[in-house]
Design a protein around this motif. Structure first.
Motif, PDB file in Angstrom:
ATOM      1  N   LEU A  68       0.813  -1.271   0.161  1.00 49.59           N
ATOM      2  CA  LEU A  68       0.056   0.027   0.194  1.00 49.59           C
ATOM      3  C   LEU A  68       0.855   1.291  -0.182  1.00 49.59           C
ATOM      4  O   LEU A  68       1.776   1.424   0.914  1.00 49.59           O
ATOM      5  CB  LEU A  68      -0.990  -0.034   1.166  1.00 49.59           C
ATOM      6  N   SER A  70       1.197   4.933   0.631  1.00 48.50           N
ATOM      7  CA  SER A  70       0.932   5.699   1.969  1.00 48.50           C
ATOM      8  C   SER A  70       0.421   7.105   1.331  1.00 48.50           C
ATOM      9  O   SER A  70       1.100   7.675   0.486  1.00 48.50           O
ATOM     10  CB  SER A  70       1.792   5.969   3.293  1.00 48.50           C
ATOM     11  N   SER A 127     -17.615  -0.374  -6.439  1.00 48.50           N
ATOM     12  CA  SER A 127     -15.887  -0.326  -6.315  1.00 48.50           C
ATOM     13  C   SER A 127     -15.445  -0.755  -7.734  1.00 48.50           C
ATOM     14  O   SER A 127     -15.983  -1.504  -8.487  1.00 48.50           O
ATOM     15  CB  SER A 127     -15.543  -1.267  -5.259  1.00 48.50           C
ATOM     16  N   ARG A 157     -15.570   3.511  -3.636  1.00 52.78           N
ATOM     17  CA  ARG A 157     -14.132   2.871  -3.646  1.00 52.78           C
ATOM     18  C   ARG A 157     -13.451   2.863  -4.640  1.00 52.78           C
ATOM     19  O   ARG A 157     -13.883   1.922  -5.672  1.00 52.78           O
ATOM     20  CB  ARG A 157     -14.410   1.382  -2.922  1.00 52.78           C
ATOM     21  N   VAL A 159      -9.956   1.889  -6.307  1.00 55.23           N
ATOM     22  CA  VAL A 159      -8.343   1.270  -5.961  1.00 55.23           C
ATOM     23  C   VAL A 159      -7.495   1.556  -7.078  1.00 55.23           C
ATOM     24  O   VAL A 159      -8.067   1.637  -8.456  1.00 55.23           O
ATOM     25  CB  VAL A 159      -8.633  -0.110  -5.905  1.00 55.23           C
ATOM     26  N   CYS A 161      -3.869   0.261  -8.769  1.00 58.92           N
ATOM     27  CA  CYS A 161      -2.792  -0.637  -8.842  1.00 58.92           C
ATOM     28  C   CYS A 161      -1.902  -0.218  -9.923  1.00 58.92           C
ATOM     29  O   CYS A 161      -2.083  -0.078 -11.109  1.00 58.92           O
ATOM     30  CB  CYS A 161      -3.090  -2.096  -9.205  1.00 58.92           C
ATOM     31  N   LYS A 179      -7.399   7.212  -2.421  1.00 62.67           N
ATOM     32  CA  LYS A 179      -7.282   6.798  -0.919  1.00 62.67           C
ATOM     33  C   LYS A 179      -6.633   5.545  -1.001  1.00 62.67           C
ATOM     34  O   LYS A 179      -5.860   4.823   0.179  1.00 62.67           O
ATOM     35  CB  LYS A 179      -8.470   6.651  -0.324  1.00 62.67           C
ATOM     36  N   GLU A 180      -6.528   4.591  -1.978  1.00 62.26           N
ATOM     37  CA  GLU A 180      -6.111   3.289  -1.844  1.00 62.26           C
ATOM     38  C   GLU A 180      -5.419   2.810  -3.220  1.00 62.26           C
ATOM     39  O   GLU A 180      -5.916   2.762  -4.412  1.00 62.26           O
ATOM     40  CB  GLU A 180      -7.504   2.491  -1.830  1.00 62.26           C
ATOM     41  N   TYR A 182      -1.938   0.555  -4.759  1.00 66.74           N
ATOM     42  CA  TYR A 182      -1.035  -0.574  -4.383  1.00 66.74           C
ATOM     43  C   TYR A 182       0.021  -0.635  -5.249  1.00 66.74           C
ATOM     44  O   TYR A 182       0.007  -0.447  -6.438  1.00 66.74           O
ATOM     45  CB  TYR A 182      -1.736  -1.872  -4.320  1.00 66.74           C
ATOM     46  N   THR A 199      -5.030  -8.509   2.084  1.00 65.60           N
ATOM     47  CA  THR A 199      -4.965  -7.017   1.773  1.00 65.60           C
ATOM     48  C   THR A 199      -5.691  -6.150   0.834  1.00 65.60           C
ATOM     49  O   THR A 199      -5.938  -5.080   1.452  1.00 65.60           O
ATOM     50  CB  THR A 199      -3.188  -6.898   1.372  1.00 65.60           C
ATOM     51  N   MET A 200      -5.912  -6.854  -0.047  1.00 65.54           N
ATOM     52  CA  MET A 200      -6.813  -5.987  -1.321  1.00 65.54           C
ATOM     53  C   MET A 200      -8.089  -6.778  -1.273  1.00 65.54           C
ATOM     54  O   MET A 200      -8.334  -7.661  -1.837  1.00 65.54           O
ATOM     55  CB  MET A 200      -6.081  -6.001  -2.390  1.00 65.54           C
TER      56      MET A 200
END
Length: 419
Positions: A68, A70, A127, A157, A159, A161, A179-180, A182, A199-200
């Motif tokens: 992740l 930060s 998401s 949400r 994500v 990557c 916010k998310e 990876y 984790t995900m």
């Protein structure tokens, strides 16, 4: 680049080449499918353990390094970005935002007969996973192109990557409010987003471009997780009779530098233009190793017998990016991801700041859809409402159709409410 005439003695060879180009999507992903299937299965079975293994092997993830990214890392990246690049990112995001807002589908209701209302409501996906390539080049533009329309749609949400995320990509993430995030890529990232790990958490839909491994992975998980489209190695077609050779060549070289698998094509009935473009490409590609490699392998200059044939061939190829000479050409364009009109619309503008999305269909998927849009992040749900009077008007027709199909329960479910 190969100069190929579609008529005369070269017709048979041209036909064979065109047929192979029409199969490019399925053939290319099939080459890597066995490897991708193995990675998907291992991540699905092994979760974080397998994900970390592949992130270490392919993405350069250091031992003990968090998957992740930060918020502090993203903010530090933004703070260390030059004001010039910050301004460019803000302009790009603003235009992408405005375009996505204009694309949003609306809710509406109609009344086909008195006592009956039908319509649609629009709801965001819960998401989404946004894949941002990070192999050869940092691609902050792709982060903005995938995240921004999801935000406009109202996805709760989001994500991201990306393998070995560059400072520029993390800066774009901070600007967009991600916010998310990876630091993982390839088929392993697609597996994690589709199946979930400790984790995900899994997502409802995956969007974004990628290499052949990413594209194959998206297609293989599509039965369990929504995807936008195959958005694999870049494709460019320029269909022109009057274009400036230097400008056409510049677009071909620009897109060719994305990936050695890039498809770069000029289609014209003007042989003099084709030869001038070939000379320009040779000059402009000097010192650009990836562009030279892809142009040598997949670069084609098709010379057709007629303008009409050039147009038909363009639609057969259904390219990701298409450049045409004038707005009049839009009348014959049927299949393309995104269209650029005239010599002052370089395709690179669409890659960065114009506003329309640069995540576009490849492998002839332009036959059935356009590029990524805000519509990819919403569901259009239909709604129907009847009063007793409305049901009495329309019910007999439904009963007649149900009885014709032999579905007695359907007919009775209407009839019982009409008594």
């Amino acid at each position: 680049m190969k100069l190929v005439k579609t008529f005369g003695r070269g017709k048979a060879a041209a036909d064979a080449l065109i047929e192979s180009l029409e199969q490019r999507g399925a053939v290319n992903t099939a080459r890597v499918a066995p490897v991708v299937q193995r990675i998907l299965a291992e991540v699905r079975r092994g979760g974080d353990r397998a994900l970390l293994k592949y992130a270490s092997k392919f993405d350069g993830l250091a031992k003990g390094e968090s998957l992740l990214v930060s918020p502090e890392e993203m903010k530090a990246a933004w703070d260390s970005t030059s004001p010039k690049l910050q301004a460019a990112m803000m302009v790009a995001r603003g235009n992408i935002l405005a375009f996505a807002e204009a694309q949003l589908p609306r809710e509406w209701t109609i009344s086909p007969v008195e006592g009956v209302k039908t319509g649609q409501i629009v709801r965001a996906l819960g998401s989404v996973g946004c894949y941002v390539p990070g192999g050869r080049y940092p691609l902050p533009s792709t982060l903005l192109m995938t995240v921004t329309p999801a935000q406009v749609a109202g996805v709760s949400r989001i994500v991201v990557c990306s393998p070995k995320p560059a400072r520029e990509t993390m800066a774009a993430a901070w600007l967009a409010g991600v916010k998310e995030f990876y630091r993982v890529g390839g088929a392993q990232a697609i597996a994690a987003m589709a199946y979930g790990t400790a984790t995900m958490e899994r997502v409802d839909k995956i969007v974004g471009p990628g290499n052949l491994y990413v594209t194959a992975a998206k297609m293989l998980v599509a039965s369990e997780c929504g995807i936008d489209m195959p958005a694999g190695p870049t494709e460019i077609v320029v269909t022109s009779e009057t274009g400036d050779a230097a400008g056409v060549a510049a677009d071909l070289v620009a897109q060719a530098e994305h990936d050695p698998e890039t498809l770069a094509v000029l289609i014209t009935s003007n042989e003099a233009l084709a030869r001038a473009v070939a000379a320009e490409v040779k000059t402009q590609a000097r010192g650009n190793a990836i562009a030279k490699q892809s142009l040598a392998a997949q670069g084609c200059l098709f010379v057709t017998a007629t303008v009409r044939e050039a147009q038909e061939l363009t639609n057969r190829l259904a390219p990701e990016h298409l450049t045409v000479d004038t707005t009049a050409d839009l009348r014959w364009v049927e299949n393309a991801g995104s269209v650029f009109v005239g010599e002052y619309a370089p395709q690179s503008m669409g890659d960065y700041v114009s506003g329309p999305n640069h995540v576009l269909p490849t492998g002839r998927v332009g036959r059935v859809r356009g590029g990524l849009s805000v519509m990819d992040f919403v569901k259009v749900i239909t709604v129907q409402q009847y009063t007793r009077a409305g049901l009495k008007k329309m019910g007999p027709h439904a009963i007649a159709l149900a009885e014709a199909e032999g579905l007695k329960g359907h007919a009775e479910s209407v009839r019982v409410r009409m008594r």
